[in-house]
Design a protein around this motif. Structure first.
Motif, PDB file in Angstrom:
ATOM      1  N   HIS A   1     -11.946   7.915  -4.785  1.00 44.80           N
ATOM      2  CA  HIS A   1     -10.906   8.928  -4.924  1.00 44.80           C
ATOM      3  C   HIS A   1     -11.167   9.819  -6.127  1.00 44.80           C
ATOM      4  O   HIS A   1     -10.242  10.140  -6.888  1.00 44.80           O
ATOM      5  CB  HIS A   1      -9.530   8.250  -5.067  1.00 44.80           C
TER       6      HIS A   1
ATOM      7  N   GLY B   1       1.843   4.233  -2.747  1.00 40.13           N
ATOM      8  CA  GLY B   1       1.180   5.518  -2.928  1.00 40.13           C
ATOM      9  C   GLY B   1       1.920   6.682  -2.303  1.00 40.13           C
ATOM     10  O   GLY B   1       1.590   7.845  -2.572  1.00 40.13           O
ATOM     11  N   ASN B   2       2.934   6.392  -1.480  1.00 41.70           N
ATOM     12  CA  ASN B   2       3.721   7.460  -0.865  1.00 41.70           C
ATOM     13  C   ASN B   2       4.930   7.858  -1.703  1.00 41.70           C
ATOM     14  O   ASN B   2       5.689   8.746  -1.310  1.00 41.70           O
ATOM     15  CB  ASN B   2       4.199   7.022   0.530  1.00 41.70           C
TER      16      ASN B   2
ATOM     17  N   GLU C   1       0.819  -1.207   0.000  1.00 42.53           N
ATOM     18  CA  GLU C   1       0.000   0.000   0.000  1.00 42.53           C
ATOM     19  C   GLU C   1       0.853   1.256   0.000  1.00 42.53           C
ATOM     20  O   GLU C   1       0.457   2.297  -0.536  1.00 42.53           O
ATOM     21  CB  GLU C   1      -0.905  -0.005   1.240  1.00 42.53           C
ATOM     22  N   SER C   2       2.050   1.156   0.569  1.00 43.76           N
ATOM     23  CA  SER C   2       2.900   2.345   0.710  1.00 43.76           C
ATOM     24  C   SER C   2       3.425   2.865  -0.625  1.00 43.76           C
ATOM     25  O   SER C   2       4.025   3.937  -0.665  1.00 43.76           O
ATOM     26  CB  SER C   2       4.090   2.027   1.631  1.00 43.76           C
TER      27      SER C   2
ATOM     28  N   LYS D   1      -2.807   8.906  -5.189  1.00 50.26           N
ATOM     29  CA  LYS D   1      -2.151  10.055  -4.562  1.00 50.26           C
ATOM     30  C   LYS D   1      -0.858  10.441  -5.269  1.00 50.26           C
ATOM     31  O   LYS D   1      -0.290  11.485  -4.989  1.00 50.26           O
ATOM     32  CB  LYS D   1      -1.849   9.734  -3.086  1.00 50.26           C
TER      33      LYS D   1
ATOM     34  N   SER E   1      -4.104   3.867  -2.861  1.00 49.30           N
ATOM     35  CA  SER E   1      -3.171   4.964  -2.610  1.00 49.30           C
ATOM     36  C   SER E   1      -2.432   5.390  -3.873  1.00 49.30           C
ATOM     37  O   SER E   1      -1.800   6.453  -3.889  1.00 49.30           O
ATOM     38  CB  SER E   1      -2.150   4.534  -1.545  1.00 49.30           C
TER      39      SER E   1
END
Length: 891
Positions: free
Chosen positions: A655, A610-611, A607-608, A634, A631
């Motif tokens: 979203h 998206g960072n 999931e990360s 983003k 995510s």
């Protein structure tokens, strides 16, 4: 070869990245930085200040230690500043108390670092100004004037002009006069000549010929490195054989692998090439276990050792490559007008090169790029210069920001075919293209035009390069340069590899790291890779179904433990089987621009991801990932998404506010839309920058989607697949697509409505593929009027009628025609002046097809491939055609 210009180029790139962090630079600092960068760029473009003399291959890596030290220090300073800025931005998203702490402690430190960086770049600029003397020996390489001065000429591989006799001799020993090998015992054919004389190019040109493809049931190419184990080469052979025993090769013993290879080859007629053999002992061991059933199998050995051919077979007649004569050498220069129109220059080049085709090609590219018709540049070389000296001169004459692009090619394994798609994405992620006036395409064309990289395969649409390769002799020199500069580190299974020991310039850590496949027993040796300043990490591990989960844990573990932010921009794991990605990978790599996971068999990604606020390319093609974390929306910077039928229906509903960022997308491949009410259908119309789209959906979804994309003005490639709830092909309902004037490549998979559905397609298509269309009316009557169509593929179930008619004057530009699995077609008629540009015809699994009328009138036809067709059809075609390359294949 001087290190300074590359180091300065990297300073410019680093400075541009620092400028992007505007909030940490005051307007005054920003202006000072821009001024210093412009001055550095001007010096690189207009002065010979940074060039070092080259005398017969003797290198001067740097005679200006202070200059190089300053440049390297600037790159390190930029790294530290960017890391601090990334850490600050990440923590600013945390609790309010943390933000206040950072404002008081971190922000002033970043501002101080920014001022220090501006100062060191200004000092570097001043130092160069003191050394510069523009009045002496100007280089006259203004970037805007230089741009586009040389272009690749479209030829695949290097020319083999003057080698016609050697090609014919090799063909005769391979397949004889009748086009098939005689059923003799296994024969070894040697191709011998000095280093860089063109042995590999000649053998590869024969190896890739259509008649060789059809004469041998299995072809294997093995590049023999200088240092290797027998198991290394056995694994290379095994991976090119269609066998099922590829699981856990690292745990199989050498004798077991030999047994598998023998059992796989014993029933086949095979061709194996051992390129660059140095020791006869290696060949002896191979010949002991290679299968031989008197089927006409062949082995080709290329070697620079003149004694090896007689040791292999005292009675054989090796193919010897000597220097080209003057006429053949002159033919290699015919593509360069500035040389052809200057007999004196031509004579100087030929005298310098002594009949070496590779030397001639390099000097031809250099002269063509410079546009200088005088002999001054050529006369900088000594008489009979070494190949290294010519490579050195070619490298020095490159525009400075192209030099890192060239050196970057050394990340790929020697002799490997490099995907242009992959290379362009990596170059773009590194940031060099944004720092120059070159696009990635122009950068590549410049290098290819100078013969510093070879194009080995082109795309059929438009002839754009698809695969390239760095010649072996050039690879060795460039790799040595890159490691000496401290740019490159290579981890390999070869015990004698020492590249990693040389990369000690940039604060003990290289900028680029490549990791080649190695045995698990050696895995612990490479656990010390540091990421502090690493920009690119590219993994080449191609053994199938061997999980390399520990690699990513060991690589990223230190960053995760510290919660640190690395500067890594490229993480390319293409082909690695199920690498274990840490859950927090996106948190520690916010600067990552390219994440390549193609062919990794992954089931999901963290999931990360998206960072990763800088991510531009996410490649999940040929994986098992069917759902991306929400995510991903983003990530504002995302430009290229390669997937395998990933559905966004639910995540887009949650979203919607983030969908506006999709206007940055250029590639969206492997999208699945399950319901026509999905927001993604409407979002397609907002992707104004989209160039490539691959979409799967229901009949209604496809119809609505074609309405949404009707206004996309720059889309070039489109694949549409219609399927029902059970995954079966369904009706492919299309809206009017004639307005897609830029669309060149269209692939349609599904049942098309009868009637005028083909008239809804854009008329300017260059490539069209139809599959499972179930057309009952002859499509040739409509498609034959598409004046730009170059490639037409009618695949399985695309047409259910019995006759195909190519009317008079139809298909004026068609070069390639494929008819696959058209089970009811009995006759094909070609009328006068139809298919007048057709070069390739392939017919596969058309069991009822009995004749192709008037095919002999198509004078442009060069290749015919018949696979599993009626024997009478093959006999008729072979009887009426002469001069064309004809092949049947019953596999």
């Amino acid at each position: 070869m001087d290190a300074s210009d590359v180091a300065i180029s990297l300073v410019i790139c680093s400075s541009l990245h620092v400028l992007s962090v505007e909030k940490f630079l005051s307007s005054g600092k920003h202006a000072r930085m821009e001024k210093a960068i412009n001055h550095l760029q001007n010096i690189l473009n207009t002065s010979k200040l940074l060039e070092s003399s080259t005398n017969d291959g003797q290198q001067s890596y740097d005679c200006r230690p202070r200059l190089l030290d300053q440049a390297q220090h600037a790159v390190v300073m930029a790294d530290k500043l960017l890391m601090e800025a990334s850490r600050h931005l990440k923590f600013c998203k945390g609790p309010l108390a943390k933000i206040r702490t950072l404002v008081h402690f971190m922000l002033p430190r970043i501002c101080t670092m920014a001022l220090d960086f501006v100062t060191i770049v200004e000092d570097l600029s001043t130092h160069l100004s003191q050394m510069q003397d523009l009045s002496q020996d100007p280089l006259n390489l203004d970037k805007t004037a230089h741009r586009g001065s040389v272009r690749w000429d479209g030829k695949v591989e290097s020319d083999i002009v003057g080698r016609e006799d050697e090609v014919n001799k090799l063909l005769a020993q391979l397949i004889g006069e009748d086009g098939y090998p005689d059923a003799l015992s296994l024969r070894v054919i040697s191709v011998v000549g000095e280093e860089a004389i063109g042995k590999t190019v000649l053998v590869r040109s024969v190896y890739n010929r259509l008649e060789i493809d059809h004469s041998f049931q299995c072809r294997i190419w093995v590049h023999v490195p200088e240092e290797f184990t027998m198991k290394d080469l056995l694994v290379k052979i095994m991976k090119q054989i269609d066998v099922l025993e590829l699981n856990d090769l690292e745990h199989k013993g050498e004798e077991k692998i030999k047994e598998i290879i023998y059992n796989s080859l014993v029933e086949l007629r095979y061709l194996i090439v051992f390129d660059n053999l140095r020791k006869i002992e290696d060949m002896d061991e191979f010949m002991i276990f290679l299968a031989d059933r008197r089927s006409g199998s062949r082995v080709i050995v290329t070697t620079r050792i003149p004694e090896i051919p007689s040791l292999i077979d005292p009675w054989a007649s090796p193919v010897k490559l000597n220097e080209l004569n003057a006429d053949a050498g002159a033919c290699l220069l015919r593509e360069c007008s500035s040389i052809v129109d200057n007999p004196g220059l031509k004579a100087r080049i030929l005298s310098k090169c002594s009949g070496s085709p590779l030397r001639i090609l390099l000097l031809r590219g250099l002269v063509a790029a410079s546009g200088d018709s005088s002999a001054v540049m050529v006369d900088q070389l000594a008489d009979n210069p070494t190949l290294r000296a010519i490579v050195s001169l070619s490298y020095h004459k490159l525009p400075s920001l192209l030099k890192p692009c060239l050196l970057y090619l050394c990340l790929f394994p020697k002799e490997s075919a490099i995907s242009i798609r992959r290379l362009f994405r990596l170059w773009h992620a590194e940031g060099w293209v944004q720092a120059s006036l070159f696009t990635v395409e122009e950068c590549f064309e410049e290098l290819a035009g100078r013969n510093l990289v070879q194009v080995v395969r082109r795309r059929k649409v438009g002839g754009r390069p698809k695969l390239c390769r760095v010649p072996s002799f050039l690879y060795d020199i460039l790799c040595e340069m890159a490691t000496q500069l401290g740019l490159l580190q290579i981890h390999s299974n070869t015990k004698h590899t020492d590249h990693s020991k040389k990369a000690e310039v940039f604060n003990g850590c290289p900028l680029w790291t490549a990791k080649y496949e190695e045995d698990r027993r050696e895995h612990h040796q490479h656990s010390g890779i540091r990421l502090q300043h690493l920009r690119s990490y590219v993994f080449f591990y191609t053994q199938k179904r061997v999980t390399r989960s520990r690699d990513m844990e060991e690589l990223l573990g230190p960053l995760i433990a510290k919660g640190d932010c690395g500067l890594l921009r490229v993480l390319d794991l293409e082909g690695v089987y199920k690498p274990r990605l840490p859950d927090r990978i996106g948190n520690v790599l916010p600067n990552l621009r390219y994440l390549g996971l193609r062919r990794t068999a992954l089931d999901s990604i963290p999931e990360s991801v998206g960072n990763m606020s800088s991510l531009e390319t996410l490649d999940l093609k040929y994986t098992n990932v069917r759902n991306l974390p929400s995510s991903i929306w983003k990530v504002k910077s995302i430009q290229h998404l390669y997937m395998n039928e990933v559905c966004f229906d639910e995540s887009t509903s949650r979203h919607k506010s983030s969908l506006k960022y999709l206007s940055n997308l250029q590639t969206l491949w492997g999208l699945c839309i399950e319901v026509a009410t999905s927001p993604m259908v409407d979002v397609l119309s907002e992707m104004t920058g989209l160039e490539k789209l691959g979409l799967t959906g229901s009949s209604l979804v496809v119809e609505e989607a074609t309405k949404s994309i009707s206004d996309l003005k720059i889309i070039r490639s489109l694949k549409l697949r219609a399927r029902d709830l059970f995954g079966q092909h369904s009706n492919l309902n299309l809206s009017d697509m004639t307005g897609l004037v830029s669309l060149l490549d269209l692939y349609l998979l599904g049942r098309m409505p009868q009637g005028d559905s083909l008239k809804l397609l854009p008329r300017n298509l260059r490539m069209l593929t139809l599959s499972m269309s179930r057309l009952i009316h002859d499509p040739m009557s409509v498609l034959g009027a598409f004046e730009s169509l170059e490639i037409l593929n009618l695949l399985g179930g695309s047409y259910t009628g019995e006759e195909l008619l190519c009317g008079s004057g139809s298909f004026p530009k068609l070069r390639v025609l494929k008819l696959w699995k058209l089970e009811r077609v009995k006759d094909v008629h070609v009328q006068v002046n139809a298919l007048r540009c057709l070069e390739e015809l392939e017919i596969k699994n058309c069991g009822l097809l009995k004749s192709i009328h008037s095919l002999s009138d198509v004078e442009s036809l060069k290749q015919i491939r018949l696979i599993k067709v009626n024997e009478n059809l093959a006999t008729k075609i072979k009887r009426v055609l002469t001069g064309q390359v004809f092949a049947t294949q019953d596999k």
